[in-house]
Enzyme design. Structure first.
Site, PDB file in Angstrom:
ATOM      1  N   HIS A 104      -9.601  29.032 -29.913  1.00  0.00           N
ATOM      2  CA  HIS A 104      -8.759  28.642 -31.061  1.00  0.00           C
ATOM      3  C   HIS A 104      -9.090  29.715 -32.083  1.00  0.00           C
ATOM      4  CE1 HIS A 104      -7.325  25.251 -33.994  1.00  0.00           C
ATOM      5  NE2 HIS A 104      -7.401  26.385 -34.676  1.00  0.00           N
ATOM      6  N   HIS A 147      -3.274  25.074 -33.644  1.00  0.00           N
ATOM      7  CA  HIS A 147      -3.960  25.655 -32.492  1.00  0.00           C
ATOM      8  C   HIS A 147      -3.236  26.901 -31.992  1.00  0.00           C
ATOM      9  CE1 HIS A 147      -6.544  25.670 -28.901  1.00  0.00           C
ATOM     10  NE2 HIS A 147      -5.467  26.158 -28.301  1.00  0.00           N
ATOM     11  N   ASP A 193     -20.623  28.663 -39.650  1.00  0.00           N
ATOM     12  CA  ASP A 193     -20.935  28.799 -38.224  1.00  0.00           C
ATOM     13  C   ASP A 193     -22.243  28.051 -37.941  1.00  0.00           C
ATOM     14  OD1 ASP A 193     -20.042  31.117 -35.882  1.00  0.00           O
ATOM     15  OD2 ASP A 193     -21.938  30.043 -35.643  1.00  0.00           O
ATOM     16  N   HIS A 229     -14.469  35.427 -38.072  1.00  0.00           N
ATOM     17  CA  HIS A 229     -15.854  35.375 -38.548  1.00  0.00           C
ATOM     18  C   HIS A 229     -15.943  36.186 -39.843  1.00  0.00           C
ATOM     19  CE1 HIS A 229     -17.882  34.149 -34.634  1.00  0.00           C
ATOM     20  NE2 HIS A 229     -16.749  34.636 -34.141  1.00  0.00           N
ATOM     21  N   HIS A 237     -10.206  32.303 -34.755  1.00  0.00           N
ATOM     22  CA  HIS A 237     -11.081  32.148 -35.916  1.00  0.00           C
ATOM     23  C   HIS A 237     -11.537  33.529 -36.340  1.00  0.00           C
ATOM     24  CE1 HIS A 237     -13.335  31.690 -32.157  1.00  0.00           C
ATOM     25  NE2 HIS A 237     -14.309  32.385 -32.747  1.00  0.00           N
ATOM     26  N   CYS A 285      -9.953  20.890 -27.642  1.00  0.00           N
ATOM     27  CA  CYS A 285     -10.362  22.069 -28.405  1.00  0.00           C
ATOM     28  C   CYS A 285     -11.344  21.680 -29.512  1.00  0.00           C
ATOM     29  CB  CYS A 285      -9.132  22.749 -29.001  1.00  0.00           C
ATOM     30  SG  CYS A 285      -9.543  24.085 -30.123  1.00  0.00           S
TER      31      CYS A 285
END
Ligand code: AMP
Ligand code: ZN
Length: 113
Positions: A97, A46, A30, A101, A99, A4
């Site tokens: 995994h 994870h 990012d 933004h 996340h 990952c």
């Protein structure tokens, strides 16, 4: 999760432009920013997608969302920013995994497409 990408960034095995880290979360820029501020809030543990969350993760996801608000405020974007969880390949999730933004620093349109 050995393969990952975000586990590797969390573990420091792959460099990330880290802007915040604490006991449960790592936040980094990012690599392909879509706004002047575009960071990813990533739990150290994870979890592949939103579909895998359990009630035990409620505190963790709360921390993620509140961290988004704190970062936007710190950077002067509290009056307008976008938070996004893509869930599933059909919705554009490319890293499995979870996340969050956080995008800010430009006008956002709706619907996002
Ligand atoms: P998503 O498509 O919602 O799964 O988001 C994955 C995001 O990870 C994309 O916006 C990518 O630009 C970003 N990304 C991919 N590789 C890296 C990396 N090595 N460091 C930081 N961000 C990355
Ligand atoms: Zn992972």
């Amino acid at each position: 999760m050995e393969e990952c990408l975000f586990c590797k960034i969390v573990a420091g095995e792959i460099p990330g432009a880290i802007v915040h880290q604490d006991e449960h979360l790592v936040v980094f820029k990012d690599i392909n920013p879509q706004a002047p501020m575009h960071v990813l809030i990533v739990p150290r543990r994870h979890i592949a997608s939103l579909n895998d969350l359990t009630p035990e993760d409620d505190n963790l996801t709360g921390e993620m969302v509140r961290r988004a608000a704190a970062l936007a405020k710190e950077r002067g974007f509290a009056d307008g920013y976008r938070t996004v969880f893509n869930c599933g390949a059909k919705a554009g999730q490319s890293v499995f995994h979870i996340h969050l933004h956080v995008l800010g620093g430009r006008a956002m349109t709706w619907p996002p497409g």
